[in-house]
Write a protein that holds these residues in place. Sequence first.
Motif, PDB file in Angstrom:
ATOM      1  N   ASN A  71       0.842  -1.205   0.000  1.00  0.00           N
ATOM      2  CA  ASN A  71       0.000   0.000   0.000  1.00  0.00           C
ATOM      3  C   ASN A  71       0.871   1.246   0.000  1.00  0.00           C
ATOM      4  O   ASN A  71       1.847   1.325   0.726  1.00  0.00           O
ATOM      5  N   GLY A  72       0.487   2.197  -0.802  1.00  0.00           N
ATOM      6  CA  GLY A  72       1.203   3.463  -0.824  1.00  0.00           C
ATOM      7  C   GLY A  72       2.538   3.419  -1.533  1.00  0.00           C
ATOM      8  O   GLY A  72       3.357   4.301  -1.338  1.00  0.00           O
ATOM      9  N   ALA A  73       2.774   2.406  -2.379  1.00  0.00           N
ATOM     10  CA  ALA A  73       4.061   2.293  -3.072  1.00  0.00           C
ATOM     11  C   ALA A  73       3.981   2.863  -4.481  1.00  0.00           C
ATOM     12  O   ALA A  73       3.028   2.623  -5.217  1.00  0.00           O
ATOM     13  N   TYR A  74       4.999   3.613  -4.851  1.00  0.00           N
ATOM     14  CA  TYR A  74       5.182   4.121  -6.204  1.00  0.00           C
ATOM     15  C   TYR A  74       6.343   3.321  -6.780  1.00  0.00           C
ATOM     16  O   TYR A  74       7.445   3.329  -6.239  1.00  0.00           O
ATOM     17  N   ASN A  75       6.093   2.594  -7.865  1.00  0.00           N
ATOM     18  CA  ASN A  75       7.066   1.660  -8.415  1.00  0.00           C
ATOM     19  C   ASN A  75       7.768   2.240  -9.635  1.00  0.00           C
ATOM     20  O   ASN A  75       7.118   2.665 -10.591  1.00  0.00           O
ATOM     21  N   ARG A 100       2.167  13.652  -3.313  1.00  0.00           N
ATOM     22  CA  ARG A 100       0.963  13.010  -3.856  1.00  0.00           C
ATOM     23  C   ARG A 100       0.453  11.882  -2.962  1.00  0.00           C
ATOM     24  O   ARG A 100      -0.476  11.182  -3.323  1.00  0.00           O
ATOM     25  N   GLY A 101       1.082  11.706  -1.809  1.00  0.00           N
ATOM     26  CA  GLY A 101       0.574  10.752  -0.834  1.00  0.00           C
ATOM     27  C   GLY A 101       1.211   9.379  -0.853  1.00  0.00           C
ATOM     28  O   GLY A 101       0.768   8.477  -0.134  1.00  0.00           O
ATOM     29  N   TYR A 102       2.243   9.178  -1.644  1.00  0.00           N
ATOM     30  CA  TYR A 102       2.921   7.876  -1.638  1.00  0.00           C
ATOM     31  C   TYR A 102       3.849   7.817  -0.432  1.00  0.00           C
ATOM     32  O   TYR A 102       4.597   8.746  -0.166  1.00  0.00           O
ATOM     33  N   PHE A 107      12.427   1.333  -6.241  1.00  0.00           N
ATOM     34  CA  PHE A 107      13.244   1.315  -7.449  1.00  0.00           C
ATOM     35  C   PHE A 107      13.551  -0.154  -7.722  1.00  0.00           C
ATOM     36  O   PHE A 107      14.056  -0.850  -6.847  1.00  0.00           O
ATOM     37  N   ILE A 108      13.248  -0.621  -8.924  1.00  0.00           N
ATOM     38  CA  ILE A 108      13.383  -2.037  -9.250  1.00  0.00           C
ATOM     39  C   ILE A 108      14.480  -2.225 -10.286  1.00  0.00           C
ATOM     40  O   ILE A 108      14.401  -1.683 -11.389  1.00  0.00           O
ATOM     41  N   ILE A 109      15.503  -2.999  -9.914  1.00  0.00           N
ATOM     42  CA  ILE A 109      16.594  -3.335 -10.829  1.00  0.00           C
ATOM     43  C   ILE A 109      16.514  -4.836 -11.076  1.00  0.00           C
ATOM     44  O   ILE A 109      16.608  -5.626 -10.139  1.00  0.00           O
ATOM     45  N   LYS A 120       7.106  -4.346 -15.609  1.00  0.00           N
ATOM     46  CA  LYS A 120       7.182  -3.063 -16.312  1.00  0.00           C
ATOM     47  C   LYS A 120       5.799  -2.470 -16.526  1.00  0.00           C
ATOM     48  O   LYS A 120       5.612  -1.258 -16.393  1.00  0.00           O
ATOM     49  N   GLN A 121       4.827  -3.320 -16.861  1.00  0.00           N
ATOM     50  CA  GLN A 121       3.465  -2.840 -17.095  1.00  0.00           C
ATOM     51  C   GLN A 121       2.845  -2.266 -15.827  1.00  0.00           C
ATOM     52  O   GLN A 121       2.060  -1.330 -15.883  1.00  0.00           O
ATOM     53  N   ARG A 122       3.193  -2.822 -14.694  1.00  0.00           N
ATOM     54  CA  ARG A 122       2.632  -2.362 -13.419  1.00  0.00           C
ATOM     55  C   ARG A 122       3.374  -1.176 -12.830  1.00  0.00           C
ATOM     56  O   ARG A 122       2.894  -0.546 -11.893  1.00  0.00           O
ATOM     57  N   ALA A 123       4.548  -0.881 -13.373  1.00  0.00           N
ATOM     58  CA  ALA A 123       5.347   0.224 -12.841  1.00  0.00           C
ATOM     59  C   ALA A 123       4.650   1.554 -13.108  1.00  0.00           C
ATOM     60  O   ALA A 123       4.025   1.747 -14.148  1.00  0.00           O
ATOM     61  N   ASP A 124       4.781   2.455 -12.143  1.00  0.00           N
ATOM     62  CA  ASP A 124       4.244   3.803 -12.305  1.00  0.00           C
ATOM     63  C   ASP A 124       5.142   4.638 -13.203  1.00  0.00           C
ATOM     64  O   ASP A 124       4.690   5.606 -13.811  1.00  0.00           O
ATOM     65  N   MET A 125       6.411   4.262 -13.253  1.00  0.00           N
ATOM     66  CA  MET A 125       7.374   4.973 -14.092  1.00  0.00           C
ATOM     67  C   MET A 125       8.430   3.979 -14.554  1.00  0.00           C
ATOM     68  O   MET A 125       8.796   3.077 -13.814  1.00  0.00           O
TER      69      MET A 125
END
Length: 161
Positions: A71-75, A100-102, A107-109, A120-125
């Motif tokens: 919850n509350g994660a920006y990926n 923005r409340g995250y 960060f995914i390597i 990648k499809q689920r990543a916010d960026m």
Amino acid sequence: MLRVNLITVGKLKEKYWRDAAAEYVKRLGAFCKIEIVELNEYRLSDEPSAKEIEAALESEAASMEKYLNANGAYNIAMCIEGKQLTSEELSLAMTDCGTRGYSTLNFIIGSSFGIAPSVKQRADMKLSMSKMTFPHQLARILLLEQVYRGFQIAKGSKYHK
């Protein structure tokens, strides 16, 4: 306080890489709660087929699940096709996540074969460090330094010149 997770596939083997990572983790402690999550790398044959690579990436993706669903994660997926940002732009993106409340920034390597398309499809960026290719150990250190620099920029310190 923002939580930053560096989710990586594989471990830092050489002491000098571990020492460099530890130094940035220490420095980042003043700005965020930082955790480096080292996931097991899927073992492949010497000349893996495309099917083997796909299975490996999906296996690694499955081990990332609990972090991606937090919850509350920006990926942020670190991948070659990602957007390239300046240090200032990364700092602004990190600050923006907090406003923005995250509560968590992931960060995914991935492994040397990258990150599964499902992640990648689920990543916010999707973020790329460069058009150049770096060893995964060095990429981890570079990313830690840039996250540290991003916090320093946001603070207005003299670290970033």
